[in-house]
Scaffold this motif. Structure first.
Motif, PDB file in Angstrom:
ATOM      1  N   LEU A  19       0.836  -1.194   0.000  1.00 34.48           N
ATOM      2  CA  LEU A  19       0.000   0.000   0.000  1.00 34.48           C
ATOM      3  C   LEU A  19       0.874   1.248   0.000  1.00 34.48           C
ATOM      4  CD1 LEU A  19      -2.560  -1.243   2.693  1.00 34.48           C
ATOM      5  CD2 LEU A  19      -2.878  -1.205   0.209  1.00 34.48           C
ATOM      6  N   ASN A  20       1.933   1.211  -0.797  1.00 31.18           N
ATOM      7  CA  ASN A  20       2.927   2.278  -0.778  1.00 31.18           C
ATOM      8  C   ASN A  20       3.231   2.809  -2.179  1.00 31.18           C
ATOM      9  OD1 ASN A  20       4.605   4.023   0.608  1.00 31.18           O
ATOM     10  ND2 ASN A  20       6.341   2.634   0.617  1.00 31.18           N
ATOM     11  N   THR A  21       2.237   2.821  -3.048  1.00 30.24           N
ATOM     12  CA  THR A  21       2.447   3.319  -4.408  1.00 30.24           C
ATOM     13  C   THR A  21       2.842   4.787  -4.419  1.00 30.24           C
ATOM     14  OG1 THR A  21       0.901   1.688  -5.293  1.00 30.24           O
ATOM     15  CG2 THR A  21       1.368   3.604  -6.674  1.00 30.24           C
ATOM     16  N   ALA A  22       2.444   5.558  -3.410  1.00 33.46           N
ATOM     17  CA  ALA A  22       2.835   6.958  -3.347  1.00 33.46           C
ATOM     18  C   ALA A  22       4.346   7.117  -3.230  1.00 33.46           C
ATOM     19  CB  ALA A  22       2.136   7.654  -2.183  1.00 33.46           C
ATOM     20  N   HIS A 274     -11.605   2.057  -9.029  1.00 37.17           N
ATOM     21  CA  HIS A 274     -11.088   0.965  -8.213  1.00 37.17           C
ATOM     22  C   HIS A 274     -10.337   1.508  -6.997  1.00 37.17           C
ATOM     23  CE1 HIS A 274      -9.080  -2.931  -7.378  1.00 37.17           C
ATOM     24  NE2 HIS A 274      -8.020  -2.168  -7.113  1.00 37.17           N
ATOM     25  N   ASP A 275      -9.437   2.447  -7.246  1.00 36.43           N
ATOM     26  CA  ASP A 275      -8.588   2.977  -6.176  1.00 36.43           C
ATOM     27  C   ASP A 275      -9.404   3.710  -5.117  1.00 36.43           C
ATOM     28  OD1 ASP A 275      -6.640   1.990  -7.833  1.00 36.43           O
ATOM     29  OD2 ASP A 275      -5.550   3.876  -8.067  1.00 36.43           O
ATOM     30  N   LEU A 276     -10.357   4.529  -5.567  1.00 40.81           N
ATOM     31  CA  LEU A 276     -11.132   5.318  -4.617  1.00 40.81           C
ATOM     32  C   LEU A 276     -12.057   4.440  -3.785  1.00 40.81           C
ATOM     33  CD1 LEU A 276     -12.024   8.600  -6.532  1.00 40.81           C
ATOM     34  CD2 LEU A 276     -10.030   8.033  -5.131  1.00 40.81           C
ATOM     35  N   ALA A 277     -12.566   3.355  -4.367  1.00 45.84           N
ATOM     36  CA  ALA A 277     -13.411   2.438  -3.595  1.00 45.84           C
ATOM     37  C   ALA A 277     -12.617   1.843  -2.431  1.00 45.84           C
ATOM     38  CB  ALA A 277     -13.951   1.336  -4.498  1.00 45.84           C
ATOM     39  N   LEU A 278     -11.367   1.510  -2.682  1.00 41.75           N
ATOM     40  CA  LEU A 278     -10.529   0.945  -1.617  1.00 41.75           C
ATOM     41  C   LEU A 278     -10.188   2.012  -0.582  1.00 41.75           C
ATOM     42  CD1 LEU A 278      -8.086  -1.279  -3.709  1.00 41.75           C
ATOM     43  CD2 LEU A 278     -10.111  -1.992  -2.440  1.00 41.75           C
ATOM     44  N   ALA A 279      -9.852   3.224  -1.046  1.00 42.84           N
ATOM     45  CA  ALA A 279      -9.527   4.298  -0.111  1.00 42.84           C
ATOM     46  C   ALA A 279     -10.720   4.623   0.781  1.00 42.84           C
ATOM     47  CB  ALA A 279      -9.073   5.536  -0.882  1.00 42.84           C
ATOM     48  N   ARG A 329       0.648   6.811   5.998  1.00 45.71           N
ATOM     49  CA  ARG A 329       0.133   7.077   4.654  1.00 45.71           C
ATOM     50  C   ARG A 329      -0.066   5.768   3.908  1.00 45.71           C
ATOM     51  NH1 ARG A 329       3.877  10.005   0.290  1.00 45.71           N
ATOM     52  NH2 ARG A 329       4.737   7.891   0.275  1.00 45.71           N
ATOM     53  N   ALA A 330      -1.304   5.517   3.515  1.00 40.73           N
ATOM     54  CA  ALA A 330      -1.639   4.332   2.718  1.00 40.73           C
ATOM     55  C   ALA A 330      -2.095   4.796   1.336  1.00 40.73           C
ATOM     56  CB  ALA A 330      -2.737   3.514   3.385  1.00 40.73           C
ATOM     57  N   ALA A 331      -1.557   4.173   0.309  1.00 39.65           N
ATOM     58  CA  ALA A 331      -1.874   4.545  -1.071  1.00 39.65           C
ATOM     59  C   ALA A 331      -2.441   3.326  -1.787  1.00 39.65           C
ATOM     60  CB  ALA A 331      -0.621   5.043  -1.784  1.00 39.65           C
ATOM     61  N   PHE A 332      -3.639   3.457  -2.335  1.00 38.87           N
ATOM     62  CA  PHE A 332      -4.367   2.332  -2.910  1.00 38.87           C
ATOM     63  C   PHE A 332      -4.347   2.407  -4.435  1.00 38.87           C
ATOM     64  CE2 PHE A 332      -5.968   3.343   1.261  1.00 38.87           C
ATOM     65  CZ  PHE A 332      -5.957   2.106   1.905  1.00 38.87           C
TER      66      PHE A 332
END
Length: 350
Positions: A19-22, A274-279, A329-332
């Motif tokens: 969860l560290n794409t940022a 997809h990303d926002l649903a997880l966030a 910080r979690a990045a989805f």
């Protein structure tokens, strides 16, 4: 017909909850294959023409994602490189308006010129803080530290009203948030985060008239005919943004070409959903645990004050997140699943 899920499963098989794409995006399988091909070409001594073709394919792919002609896209190595060119183009005494605590690669080039006036204001006050003597507004589309999204339409409107230009760093948004690069004067982004490429390539979208930039870093590749520009001064610079290119990192472009092809196949809008649903799932779960993240609606990045110190233990448990200024910080991104979110929530509840 392949679905979003089947395409993603074919490309990614992370060994942990990533969860560290940022910080860094994962490399798709096709990208690893492309990198291996490029390395073998160098090892075997075969002509490298196909690798230079990758550079132009990458430029064209990013241009499509950005919604601009490829002729407006330059490729280099870092956002700071292009910030330096923009800073060098400003007259002495010019004011540059930035958001407080924005990413250093965006803002620092302007601080390196002692004769510029750099003013920082809270992100939510950026548009209202543009004034008649503002020459440039520089801001990240999504803040690295906490995922807050800039109100770019408001910033653009305020900048136009006062005759200022806009410079947007899309490094934390390109790949999951649709780009409208044609609406800004300058847009830069790295390729190794949400665009899922190797390190070593950054993009810059410039105006058709180049926006007053001088190609201070121009070498032979910036010539209209690069292979005829190898010796002595470059007599004829490229008539496109390629005049702002630096010598390309061929391996990185080879890999990034494959990564961008995947982004285009999946579609940024589908990735965003997809990303926002997880966030949002994570935000909802945090509320049940009594934690309140930094408000960042519509962002794939979620930052939780006071939990950053738990990053090492989470990493030991196979969950990769970041510690930024004391915040977790979690990045989805596209390779994450609801199960990833639940595993992080379960770990935080312990």
């Amino acid at each position: 017909m392949e679905t979003f899920e089947s395409l993603v499963r074919a490309e990614f098989a992370p060994k942990n909850v990533y969860l560290n794409t940022a910080s860094n995006g994962l490399l798709p399988a096709r990208t690893v294959t492309a990198l291996d091909r490029a390395v073998r070409m160098r090892a075997e001594g075969v002509p490298l023409g196909p690798l230079y073709e990758d550079v132009e394919a990458v430029r064209a792919s990013f241009a499509r994602l950005a919604g601009v002609p490829a002729e407006r896209v330059a490729t280099g190595a870092s956002v700071a490189e292009y910030g330096g060119l923009i800073a060098a183009s400003l007259p002495a005494g010019a004011e540059v308006l930035t958001a407080e605590a924005d990413f250093a690669s965006l803002v620092n080039p302007f601080h390196m010129r002692a004769d510029l006036k750099v003013r920082a204001v809270p992100l939510e006050r950026l548009a209202e803080s543009v004034r008649p003597d503002t020459a440039l507004v520089a801001v990240s589309a999504a803040q690295s530290a906490d995922g807050r999204i800039a109100d770019l339409p408001a910033v653009r409107e305020a900048a136009r009203a006062h005759g200022a230009r806009t410079y947007v760093d899309a490094s934390q948004s390109a790949g999951w948030l649709p780009l409208e690069a044609g609406a800004d004067d300058f847009v830069a982004a790295v390729g190794f985060k949400w665009l899922l490429g190797p390190h070593g390539v950054a993009f810059c979208v410039v105006p058709e008239d180049f926006g007053g930039l001088t190609p201070l870093l121009a070498g032979w590749v910036a010539g209209e005919v690069p292979w005829d520009s190898c010796y002595g001064p470059v007599e004829h610079l490229a008539g496109s943004a390629r005049r702002f290119d630096i010598s390309p990192a061929l391996f990185t472009h080879a890999g990034l070409r494959a990564s961008l092809e995947l982004i285009e196949e999946l579609g940024v809008s589908a990735i965003q959903a997809h990303d926002l649903a997880l966030a949002d799932r994570f935000r909802t779960g945090l509320a049940t645990l009594g934690h309140e993240p930094v408000p960042a609606p519509g962002s794939a990045i979620v930052s939780v004050p006071g939990l950053g110190e738990r990053q090492p233990e989470l990493s030991e448990a196979g969950i990769e997140v970041s510690d930024r200024a004391g915040n977790l910080r979690a990045a989805f991104h596209l390779y994450n699943t609801p199960e990833d979110v639940d595993r992080l929530l379960n770990a935080l509840s312990a």
